[in-house]
Design a protein around this motif. Sequence first.
Motif, short mmCIF file in Angstrom:
data_model
loop_
_atom_site.label_atom_id
_atom_site.label_comp_id
_atom_site.label_asym_id
_atom_site.label_seq_id
_atom_site.Cartn_x
_atom_site.Cartn_y
_atom_site.Cartn_z
N THR A 20 0.86 -1.30 -0.08
CA THR A 20 -0.07 -0.19 -0.18
C THR A 20 0.89 1.36 -0.01
O THR A 20 0.47 2.45 -0.60
CB THR A 20 -0.92 0.02 1.37
OG1 THR A 20 -0.12 0.01 2.41
CG2 THR A 20 -1.90 -1.20 1.07
N SER A 23 1.37 2.54 -3.79
CA SER A 23 0.05 2.93 -4.25
C SER A 23 -0.25 4.26 -3.68
O SER A 23 -0.84 5.27 -4.21
CB SER A 23 -0.76 1.99 -4.20
OG SER A 23 -1.28 1.46 -2.79
N THR A 24 -0.20 4.40 -2.34
CA THR A 24 -0.21 5.70 -1.83
C THR A 24 0.58 7.06 -2.23
O THR A 24 0.11 7.78 -2.74
CB THR A 24 -0.08 5.34 -0.33
OG1 THR A 24 -0.87 4.67 0.39
CG2 THR A 24 -0.24 6.88 0.60
N ASP A 80 0.18 -6.41 -6.25
CA ASP A 80 0.80 -4.87 -5.96
C ASP A 80 0.57 -4.26 -7.09
O ASP A 80 0.51 -2.98 -7.37
CB ASP A 80 2.19 -5.06 -5.34
CG ASP A 80 2.30 -5.57 -3.80
OD1 ASP A 80 1.15 -5.64 -3.36
OD2 ASP A 80 3.45 -5.88 -3.28
N ASN A 83 -2.92 -2.62 -7.39
CA ASN A 83 -3.04 -1.61 -6.44
C ASN A 83 -2.49 -0.22 -7.39
O ASN A 83 -2.90 0.77 -7.23
CB ASN A 83 -2.35 -1.84 -5.30
CG ASN A 83 -3.02 -2.75 -4.74
OD1 ASN A 83 -4.50 -2.77 -4.74
ND2 ASN A 83 -2.50 -3.46 -3.46
N GLN A 100 -10.81 -3.83 -7.13
CA GLN A 100 -10.45 -4.17 -5.66
C GLN A 100 -11.69 -5.36 -5.37
O GLN A 100 -11.70 -5.75 -4.05
CB GLN A 100 -10.43 -3.08 -4.72
CG GLN A 100 -9.34 -1.97 -5.09
CD GLN A 100 -7.93 -2.51 -4.95
OE1 GLN A 100 -7.68 -3.77 -5.47
NE2 GLN A 100 -6.85 -1.69 -4.60
N ARG A 329 -1.46 6.24 7.78
CA ARG A 329 -0.92 6.45 6.62
C ARG A 329 -0.10 7.69 6.28
O ARG A 329 -0.17 8.70 7.03
CB ARG A 329 -1.96 6.29 5.51
CG ARG A 329 -2.84 5.15 5.47
CD ARG A 329 -2.34 3.95 4.67
NE ARG A 329 -3.08 2.81 4.54
CZ ARG A 329 -2.85 1.54 4.89
NH1 ARG A 329 -1.55 1.26 5.21
NH2 ARG A 329 -3.62 0.73 4.60
#
Length: 346
Positions: A20, A23-24, A80, A83, A100, A329
Amino acid sequence: MSLHSNTSRQLRVVAIGGGTGLSTLLRGLKRYTTAPPGVTIAPCDLPCHIRELSAIVTVTDDGGSSGRLREELNMLPPGDVRNCMVALSEDEHLLSRLFQHRFRHGDLEGHSFGNLFLAALTEVSGDFAQAVQTSSQILATRGRIYPSTTANATLSARMDDGSLVSGETNITASKRTIRELMLSPADASPLPETLDAIATADLITLGPGSLYTSLITNLLVRGIPEAIAASRATRVYICNLMTQANESLGLSAAQHIEKILNHARARGLAKDAKIFDYALINTATISAATLDQYAREGQTPIAADLDRIRDLGIEPITGNFLHEGDVLRHDYEAVADSVLELALKR
């Protein structure tokens, strides 16, 4: 140089990682890219500083839907990559819901639509990397996505008690602490396009993400650490916010960097070679409620030992990079702004 100044400089950006975290970050960087050819987007008051955005994604996952497809279809794990495709797509909200979506019944139970989409394209094209590029065109992603290697690579880890654990899922589930990470085959190679992207980049980022299974795994691919060291780009390590069970419990920010450098050097990188110019470190206070939530898993904020980072020849960049929600995050807008400013200053 301000991101909102009238500059015509256009950057080539390479973001390396997985999970994540990558992708963030891509969501933040996407705001500064131009639209793909033939795609019309709504006007944006942000300057377009990124002319080429490339994501280099780890492909060693062997659990869940990705692991099942990898075993049954002999393909690289798509999770991954999926994403990242969603993060870079033009209509992220709709595609996020679709890609998703996980099936709840029958033989497809547990599979996500996006993983099956990539699996189908891999069978059609006969090549996972080509399937990724084709799907990126279909989804009008604002960037290119490359698997770190197209080899059917697996991870193994030497733990603190001397035991050897094989497979990313088993490594993550272990109660022991990782001491050394290894890739098999040891000579797994990157795509030529990956090395080209690194060689021509103006900005290269590594992180955020799990220290070993999202970050170090990319640097075990033959040629990638050397390419980063040889690059004239601004190279930035984006440090995680919290320690992580069996990957980094008890490690400070500088110790994260040292683990990365040690693994790169073990793969042949020269001892005096640099792969980071800057380290982005959060120094903002995390709320007590969030700290209590993570403390139940033994996780704590990563200590910002700035002098030790400077001793490594790396300049720490500190600030508030937090976004607190259901989970903690990075604030992808703040992170993207900061790394782009560093590149533009150089």
